[in-house]
Design an enzyme around this catalytic site. Sequence first.
Site, PDB file in Angstrom:
ATOM      1  N   ARG A 209      -3.157   0.737  -5.410  1.00 23.81           N
ATOM      2  CA  ARG A 209      -4.019  -0.409  -5.068  1.00 23.81           C
ATOM      3  C   ARG A 209      -4.420  -1.162  -6.334  1.00 23.81           C
ATOM      4  NH1 ARG A 209      -6.358  -1.290  -0.412  1.00 23.81           N
ATOM      5  NH2 ARG A 209      -6.222   0.863   0.269  1.00 23.81           N
TER       6      ARG A 209
ATOM      7  N   LEU B 269      -9.963  -4.145  -1.228  1.00 26.58           N
ATOM      8  CA  LEU B 269      -9.871  -4.443  -2.657  1.00 26.58           C
ATOM      9  C   LEU B 269     -10.500  -3.312  -3.458  1.00 26.58           C
ATOM     10  CD1 LEU B 269     -10.922  -8.163  -2.289  1.00 26.58           C
ATOM     11  CD2 LEU B 269      -8.640  -7.353  -2.971  1.00 26.58           C
TER      12      LEU B 269
ATOM     13  N   HIS C 251     -15.883 -13.093   8.566  1.00 25.12           N
ATOM     14  CA  HIS C 251     -15.713 -11.984   9.498  1.00 25.12           C
ATOM     15  C   HIS C 251     -16.110 -12.446  10.907  1.00 25.12           C
ATOM     16  CE1 HIS C 251     -15.481  -7.807  10.750  1.00 25.12           C
ATOM     17  NE2 HIS C 251     -16.567  -8.039  11.466  1.00 25.12           N
TER      18      HIS C 251
ATOM     19  N   VAL D 126     -17.247  -2.407   2.818  1.00 22.81           N
ATOM     20  CA  VAL D 126     -16.530  -3.389   3.638  1.00 22.81           C
ATOM     21  C   VAL D 126     -17.464  -4.072   4.641  1.00 22.81           C
ATOM     22  CG1 VAL D 126     -14.650  -3.682   5.314  1.00 22.81           C
ATOM     23  CG2 VAL D 126     -14.365  -2.124   3.388  1.00 22.81           C
ATOM     24  N   ASP D 127     -17.379  -5.413   4.716  1.00 24.87           N
ATOM     25  CA  ASP D 127     -18.141  -6.235   5.675  1.00 24.87           C
ATOM     26  C   ASP D 127     -19.652  -6.025   5.557  1.00 24.87           C
ATOM     27  OD1 ASP D 127     -15.709  -7.138   6.673  1.00 24.87           O
ATOM     28  OD2 ASP D 127     -15.619  -5.620   8.239  1.00 24.87           O
TER      29      ASP D 127
HETATM   30  C1  GRF Z   1     -10.599 -14.611  11.225  1.00 24.23           C
HETATM   31  O1  GRF Z   1     -11.082 -14.358  12.512  1.00 24.23           O
HETATM   32  C2  GRF Z   1     -11.497 -13.997  10.187  1.00 24.23           C
HETATM   33  O2  GRF Z   1     -12.819 -13.916  10.591  1.00 24.23           O
HETATM   34  C3  GRF Z   1     -10.925 -12.614  10.026  1.00 24.23           C
HETATM   35  O3  GRF Z   1      -9.536 -12.775  10.176  1.00 24.23           O
HETATM   36  C4  GRF Z   1      -9.265 -13.919  10.979  1.00 24.23           C
HETATM   37  C5  GRF Z   1      -8.312 -14.769  10.210  1.00 24.23           C
HETATM   38  O4  GRF Z   1      -7.827 -15.860  10.960  1.00 24.23           O
HETATM   39  N1  GRF Z   1     -11.312 -12.045   8.761  1.00 24.23           N
HETATM   40  P1  GRF Z   1      -6.970 -16.983  10.234  1.00 24.23           P
HETATM   41  O5  GRF Z   1      -5.777 -16.304   9.567  1.00 24.23           O
HETATM   42  O6  GRF Z   1      -7.843 -17.669   9.250  1.00 24.23           O
HETATM   43  O7  GRF Z   1      -6.521 -17.893  11.338  1.00 24.23           O
END
Ligand code: GRF
Length: 190
Positions: A67, A95, A111, A146-147
């Site tokens: 990674r 990451l 997200h 994450v998130d």
């Molecule tokens: C989105 O729903 C975002 O929230 C998530 O992945 C999706 C990506 O969609 N992290 P796109 O590739 O931008 O259409």
Amino acid sequence: MTKKKIGVLISGNGSNLQALIDACTKADYPASISVVISNKADAYGVNRAREHGIPAHIIRHEDYATRDAFDDAMQEMLLHHSVDIICLAGFMRLLSPVFVARWRGRILNIHPSLLPQFKGATAVRDALAAGVKETGCTVHLVTDEVDAGPILLQARVPMLPGDTEESLRERIHEQEHRIYPEAVKMIIPA
Ligand code: GRF
């Protein structure tokens, strides 16, 4: 106005990348996209970037033993394009802590839920399954967890009768495309 340079990391469709591209075409938007990196060779977002004359590079994680080595390759590309801010836009790789530390305060993610609810890769499905009355989307700063980094902006999306994962995802996307460019502006000093 000196525009800040954005590097966008993607793995797929790139509709959020498109929203950022569209925002950056406005003369008074304080940033421009200097490079797009995809870890997937077939990501449609690569086409979106190239159609707009934005350099787009494929850095396949499978080509790196670790990674850290993969992240270093991305780091080199981002520095080569003098990137100030990273936007993760559907980038489906974790990451390394070293990478995240290098970009602390300057790396954003979008997200598809109202964080801290429904973290992880199946957030839309999970919200539907949980039977909540509303869900939404969140732009946050990226930290090691994450998130879970500090939230910059959120938008609510109500559940509608008969919603499927697809219909819900579509309405969440509409809100994502609205708030991501706004959130980027929030971390750029006026
Ligand atoms: C989105 O729903 C975002 O929230 C998530 O992945 C999706 C990506 O969609 N992290 P796109 O590739 O931008 O259409």
